[in-house]
Motif scaffolding. Structure first.
Motif, mmCIF file in Angstrom:
data_model
loop_
_atom_site.group_PDB
_atom_site.id
_atom_site.type_symbol
_atom_site.label_atom_id
_atom_site.label_comp_id
_atom_site.label_asym_id
_atom_site.label_seq_id
_atom_site.Cartn_x
_atom_site.Cartn_y
_atom_site.Cartn_z
ATOM 1 N N PRO A 181 6.315 -8.556 -0.725
ATOM 2 C CA PRO A 181 5.498 -7.067 -1.547
ATOM 3 C C PRO A 181 3.682 -7.801 -0.948
ATOM 4 C CG PRO A 181 7.039 -6.924 -2.849
ATOM 5 C CD PRO A 181 7.286 -7.782 -2.440
ATOM 6 N N PHE A 182 3.117 -7.196 -0.340
ATOM 7 C CA PHE A 182 1.640 -7.514 -0.059
ATOM 8 C C PHE A 182 0.339 -6.538 -1.008
ATOM 9 C CE2 PHE A 182 2.251 -6.058 4.481
ATOM 10 C CZ PHE A 182 0.826 -4.821 3.795
ATOM 11 N N GLN A 183 1.254 -5.331 -1.029
ATOM 12 C CA GLN A 183 0.955 -3.797 -1.515
ATOM 13 C C GLN A 183 -0.632 -3.452 -1.277
ATOM 14 O OE1 GLN A 183 2.788 -2.644 -2.549
ATOM 15 N NE2 GLN A 183 4.206 -3.544 -4.113
ATOM 16 N N SER A 184 -1.318 -4.353 -0.914
ATOM 17 C CA SER A 184 -2.714 -4.108 0.033
ATOM 18 C C SER A 184 -3.388 -5.375 0.569
ATOM 19 C CB SER A 184 -3.890 -3.929 -1.252
ATOM 20 O OG SER A 184 -5.155 -3.377 -0.790
ATOM 21 N N GLY A 185 -3.660 -5.285 2.074
ATOM 22 C CA GLY A 185 -4.054 -6.110 2.987
ATOM 23 C C GLY A 185 -6.365 -6.429 1.969
ATOM 24 N N ASN A 186 -6.845 -5.302 1.547
ATOM 25 C CA ASN A 186 -8.144 -5.246 0.686
ATOM 26 C C ASN A 186 -8.131 -6.396 -1.104
ATOM 27 O OD1 ASN A 186 -10.628 -4.952 -1.431
ATOM 28 N ND2 ASN A 186 -11.181 -4.419 0.694
ATOM 29 N N ASP A 187 -9.231 -7.704 -0.335
ATOM 30 C CA ASP A 187 -9.038 -8.756 -1.569
ATOM 31 C C ASP A 187 -9.365 -8.117 -2.974
ATOM 32 O OD1 ASP A 187 -7.867 -10.602 -0.513
ATOM 33 O OD2 ASP A 187 -9.898 -11.951 -0.369
ATOM 34 N N ARG A 188 -10.364 -6.771 -3.166
ATOM 35 C CA ARG A 188 -10.925 -6.167 -4.266
ATOM 36 C C ARG A 188 -9.789 -5.201 -4.491
ATOM 37 N NH1 ARG A 188 -12.072 -1.493 -6.745
ATOM 38 N NH2 ARG A 188 -11.377 -0.648 -4.938
ATOM 39 N N VAL A 189 -9.386 -5.225 -3.691
ATOM 40 C CA VAL A 189 -7.887 -3.928 -4.180
ATOM 41 C C VAL A 189 -6.670 -4.847 -4.959
ATOM 42 C CG1 VAL A 189 -6.343 -2.243 -3.718
ATOM 43 C CG2 VAL A 189 -8.694 -1.658 -2.995
ATOM 44 N N LEU A 190 -6.541 -5.971 -4.658
ATOM 45 C CA LEU A 190 -5.675 -6.500 -4.936
ATOM 46 C C LEU A 190 -6.047 -6.830 -6.085
ATOM 47 C CD1 LEU A 190 -4.828 -8.984 -2.206
ATOM 48 C CD2 LEU A 190 -2.937 -6.835 -2.984
ATOM 49 N N ARG A 191 -7.943 -7.444 -7.029
ATOM 50 C CA ARG A 191 -7.862 -7.347 -7.768
ATOM 51 C C ARG A 191 -7.856 -6.604 -8.888
ATOM 52 N NH1 ARG A 191 -12.046 -10.738 -4.808
ATOM 53 N NH2 ARG A 191 -13.399 -8.655 -5.270
ATOM 54 N N ALA A 192 -8.403 -5.695 -8.161
ATOM 55 C CA ALA A 192 -8.152 -4.350 -8.941
ATOM 56 C C ALA A 192 -6.301 -4.694 -9.401
ATOM 57 C CB ALA A 192 -8.746 -3.463 -8.381
ATOM 58 N N ILE A 226 10.691 -10.067 8.323
ATOM 59 C CA ILE A 226 9.612 -9.398 7.060
ATOM 60 C C ILE A 226 9.676 -8.172 6.905
ATOM 61 C CG2 ILE A 226 6.901 -10.480 6.400
ATOM 62 C CD1 ILE A 226 7.168 -12.379 8.667
ATOM 63 N N THR A 227 10.362 -8.358 5.535
ATOM 64 C CA THR A 227 9.622 -6.504 5.017
ATOM 65 C C THR A 227 8.402 -6.932 3.849
ATOM 66 O OG1 THR A 227 11.363 -6.657 3.535
ATOM 67 C CG2 THR A 227 11.878 -5.739 5.548
ATOM 68 N N SER A 228 8.286 -5.785 3.519
ATOM 69 C CA SER A 228 7.111 -5.965 2.981
ATOM 70 C C SER A 228 6.622 -4.391 2.294
ATOM 71 C CB SER A 228 5.982 -5.937 3.075
ATOM 72 O OG SER A 228 5.036 -6.483 1.704
ATOM 73 N N ASP A 229 6.323 -4.525 0.896
ATOM 74 C CA ASP A 229 5.380 -3.156 -0.031
ATOM 75 C C ASP A 229 4.531 -2.628 0.513
ATOM 76 O OD1 ASP A 229 8.438 -3.455 -0.838
ATOM 77 O OD2 ASP A 229 8.414 -3.603 -2.829
ATOM 78 N N ILE A 230 4.216 -1.637 0.531
ATOM 79 C CA ILE A 230 2.613 -1.307 0.524
ATOM 80 C C ILE A 230 1.910 -0.014 -0.274
ATOM 81 C CG2 ILE A 230 0.881 -0.402 2.156
ATOM 82 C CD1 ILE A 230 1.826 -1.489 4.118
ATOM 83 N N ILE A 231 1.295 -0.051 -1.625
ATOM 84 C CA ILE A 231 0.944 1.159 -1.881
ATOM 85 C C ILE A 231 -0.135 1.812 -1.256
ATOM 86 C CG2 ILE A 231 -0.105 1.550 -3.756
ATOM 87 C CD1 ILE A 231 1.546 -0.178 -5.234
ATOM 88 N N VAL A 232 -0.644 3.110 -1.004
ATOM 89 C CA VAL A 232 -2.001 3.475 -0.275
ATOM 90 C C VAL A 232 -2.447 4.335 -1.365
ATOM 91 C CG1 VAL A 232 -2.310 5.110 1.195
ATOM 92 C CG2 VAL A 232 -0.669 3.671 2.023
ATOM 93 N N GLY A 233 -3.435 4.274 -1.455
ATOM 94 C CA GLY A 233 -4.603 5.182 -2.082
ATOM 95 C C GLY A 233 -4.221 4.830 -3.956
ATOM 96 N N PHE A 234 -4.528 4.095 -4.174
ATOM 97 C CA PHE A 234 -4.780 2.988 -5.308
ATOM 98 C C PHE A 234 -6.070 3.062 -5.830
ATOM 99 C CE2 PHE A 234 -6.035 -0.116 -8.752
ATOM 100 C CZ PHE A 234 -4.643 -0.517 -9.282
ATOM 101 N N THR A 294 -5.380 -2.985 4.867
ATOM 102 C CA THR A 294 -3.825 -3.025 4.696
ATOM 103 C C THR A 294 -4.254 -2.337 6.157
ATOM 104 O OG1 THR A 294 -3.979 -1.856 2.597
ATOM 105 C CG2 THR A 294 -2.132 -1.693 3.259
ATOM 106 N N LEU A 295 -4.436 -1.491 6.886
ATOM 107 C CA LEU A 295 -3.495 -1.097 8.234
ATOM 108 C C LEU A 295 -3.748 -2.490 8.582
ATOM 109 C CD1 LEU A 295 -2.573 0.804 10.545
ATOM 110 C CD2 LEU A 295 -4.937 1.312 10.024
ATOM 111 N N SER A 296 -4.793 -3.223 9.383
ATOM 112 C CA SER A 296 -4.767 -4.216 10.057
ATOM 113 C C SER A 296 -3.978 -5.514 9.113
ATOM 114 C CB SER A 296 -6.431 -5.283 9.863
ATOM 115 O OG SER A 296 -6.835 -5.415 8.600
ATOM 116 N N LEU A 297 -3.823 -6.296 8.252
ATOM 117 C CA LEU A 297 -2.757 -6.922 8.118
ATOM 118 C C LEU A 297 -1.259 -6.059 8.215
ATOM 119 C CD1 LEU A 297 -2.089 -9.807 5.901
ATOM 120 C CD2 LEU A 297 -1.660 -8.142 3.859
ATOM 121 N N VAL A 298 -1.052 -4.717 8.735
ATOM 122 C CA VAL A 298 0.117 -4.765 8.298
ATOM 123 C C VAL A 298 0.232 -4.929 10.336
ATOM 124 C CG1 VAL A 298 1.390 -2.813 9.146
ATOM 125 C CG2 VAL A 298 -0.057 -2.865 7.414
ATOM 126 N N LYS A 299 -0.836 -4.712 11.130
ATOM 127 C CA LYS A 299 -0.491 -5.485 12.576
ATOM 128 C C LYS A 299 -0.441 -6.185 12.321
ATOM 129 C CE LYS A 299 -3.298 -0.904 13.332
ATOM 130 N NZ LYS A 299 -4.290 -0.323 14.551
#
Length: 480
Positions: A303-314, A341-349, A360-365
């Protein structure tokens, strides 16, 4: 590498044999009580919500109930005991529990000898236990995640004292070995290797309800694993809230990768799966083990949950987008097309902007996963994220989620086309959905191929050739 013989857990309390014997005595007390009340075996209905760890817990619950003299049913309105094993990860799961428990009120009033019980992660939260106590007075027994092994004693108390029983100790948890188990499947098995979590992601309630990480001893895992192989189980999934942390509390230390290598050397025709991995603790050693051990499935749920570093820190995830991508790319270099590969994503943290969501969308792609488990953020009482500002409305988050789902659908279809004409060794898991005569089989990489066959093939390995890739499954035929 340790041989699994004399490992000692450093900071974990194991339930003693004396404690287990006490529960075995209560099992016999409940059995005698049931025999005095009912001519036939009373029926128990165990309803499980949430993750595979809950499923494994329910299998132990059913094992103890079977020893106590219960038979089983899926129909709540014919059971003398109904147990809801609950999940606290998302609000939707909690709402389902409240609704389903409330629906039993009339049944309980008409059948006062019926015992209604609640357990699992929801119940380990004080505000929820209080709500059950106040709003659901017909619930007889509530117990938490740390006292599952005490079910015989708790049930006996609830049945004999005609007094509601709430047993919810606030502890870091224990490990109880040797509990009876009644497995839901005769060819696929869940095998917990550790319990709890130390990560404290800001959105997650699991560390609060499951306690700190604690590893089972290697010798106990190997013993249970060998018995599963002897019993004919073909797919064995190792479970933990974070399997990559396995062994950190053992002395001497043993890594999860070392455990996998030990298990893969056991004689037999079987496949090993595992979940869930945390990117913070995922090592190159683990990925190399997956590539080198034929019996370890080449399916990585990371699971990566988010593709953005600031959100990952939060989120307090402990890694960056770059670190995650480096793991995925290394795994692809090692395993190539065999890797799924499979993963989990949280949208709208809370606080996430649309621009951050686009990362996050770009990481999915970029990673082109086989499949994704996607969720709109759900606040959990007692977690730091629940106190964060969350200005984006749910309707907007739902639009973001739709973008993820649309992108992943296209990626999944493209991935499936890559397998046209290939032949895979597959484990036949059950009936398919493409037609009445179809069976569903799972590849080493966790892809589903459906083919025409008879039910006698369920629970076996078969070589299946892909003849038509679809969006989320493939149509195939057995190769003789």
């Amino acid at each position: 590498m340790p041989d699994g013989g004399d490992l000692v857990a450093a900071n974990t309390r194991f339930v003693t044999e004396e404690e287990l014997n006490t529960q075995r005595q209560y099992e016999q007390k409940v059995k005698s009580l049931l025999e005095s009340r009912y001519e036939d075996k009373p029926l128990a209905c165990v309803v499980t919500y949430g993750c595979q760890q809950n499923v494994a817990d329910s299998e132990h619950i059913k094992g103890m109930l079977e020893t106590m003299g219960y038979a089983f049913t899926d129909k709540r309105d014919e059971a003398k005991l109904v147990i809801f094993n609950t999940c606290a990860v998302r609000e939707h799961a909690e709402d389902r529990v409240y609704g389903n428990v409330g629906a039993l009120k009339k049944y309980k009033l008409a059948n006062p000898d019926v015992v209604i019980a609640l357990c699992g992660c929801m119940m380990q939260q004080e505000h929820i236990a209080d709500k059950i106590h106040e709003s659901f007075p017909f619930v007889d027994l509530v117990f938490g995640t740390h006292v599952v092994h005490q079910l015989p004693e708790l049930l006996y108390t609830a049945m004999t004292r005609r007094k509601r029983v709430f047993e919810l100790p606030d502890i870091d948890g224990v490990i109880a070995e040797g509990l009876p188990v009644r497995r839901d499947n005769d060819s696929k098995a869940w095998l917990p290797i550790m319990y709890g979590c130390n990560n404290f992601c800001t959105y997650c309630v699991v560390p609060y309800v499951r306690g700190r990480e604690r590893s089972r001893k290697v010798a106990d895992i190997i013993c249970e694993f060998k018995q599963l192989v002897r019993d004919g189980y073909k797919e064995i999934t190792l479970l933990g809230q974070n399997v990559n942390s396995y062994g950190k509390d053992l002395e001497p230390r043993v890594t999860f990768a070392e455990l996998l290598r030990m298990l893969s050397k056991i004689d037999g025709d079987f496949r090993i799966r595992f979940m869930t991995s945390h990117p913070k603790d995922c090592t190159k050693e683990l990925l190399e083990t997956m590539a080198q051990c034929d019996k370890v499935a080449t399916h990585l749920h990371l699971p990566f949950q988010s593709g953005n570093d600031r959100v990952l820190r939060a989120m307090n995830r402990g890694y960056t987008r770059e670190k995650y991508l480096s793991l995925i790319n290394y795994a692809k270099d090692l395993m190539g097309d065999a890797l799924s590969i499979t993963s989990d994503i949280i949208v709208g943290f809370p606080g996430e902007t649309y621009e951050e969501f686009l990362d996050t969308l770009s990481l999915v792609k970029e990673i082109k996963a086989t499949g994704l488990f996607t969720f709109i953020y759900s606040p959990r009482v007692g977690t730091p994220a629940a106190q964060m500002d969350d200005p984006v409305p749910h309707e907007e988050k739902a639009k973001w989620l739709a973008e993820i789902l649309d992108a992943q659908e296209k990626i999944s279809a493209e991935n499936m086309k890559l397998h046209a004409g290939k032949t895979f060794k597959c484990f036949v898991v059950g009936r398919g959905k493409l037609g009445d005569n179809y069976l569903a089989a799972r590849t080493d990489g966790n892809l589903i191929i459906e083919f025409i066959g008879d039910d006698g093939l369920i629970g076996t390995f078969q070589n299946i050739k892909v003849i038509e890739p679809l969006t989320f499954v493939m149509r195939g035929e057995i190769v003789k």
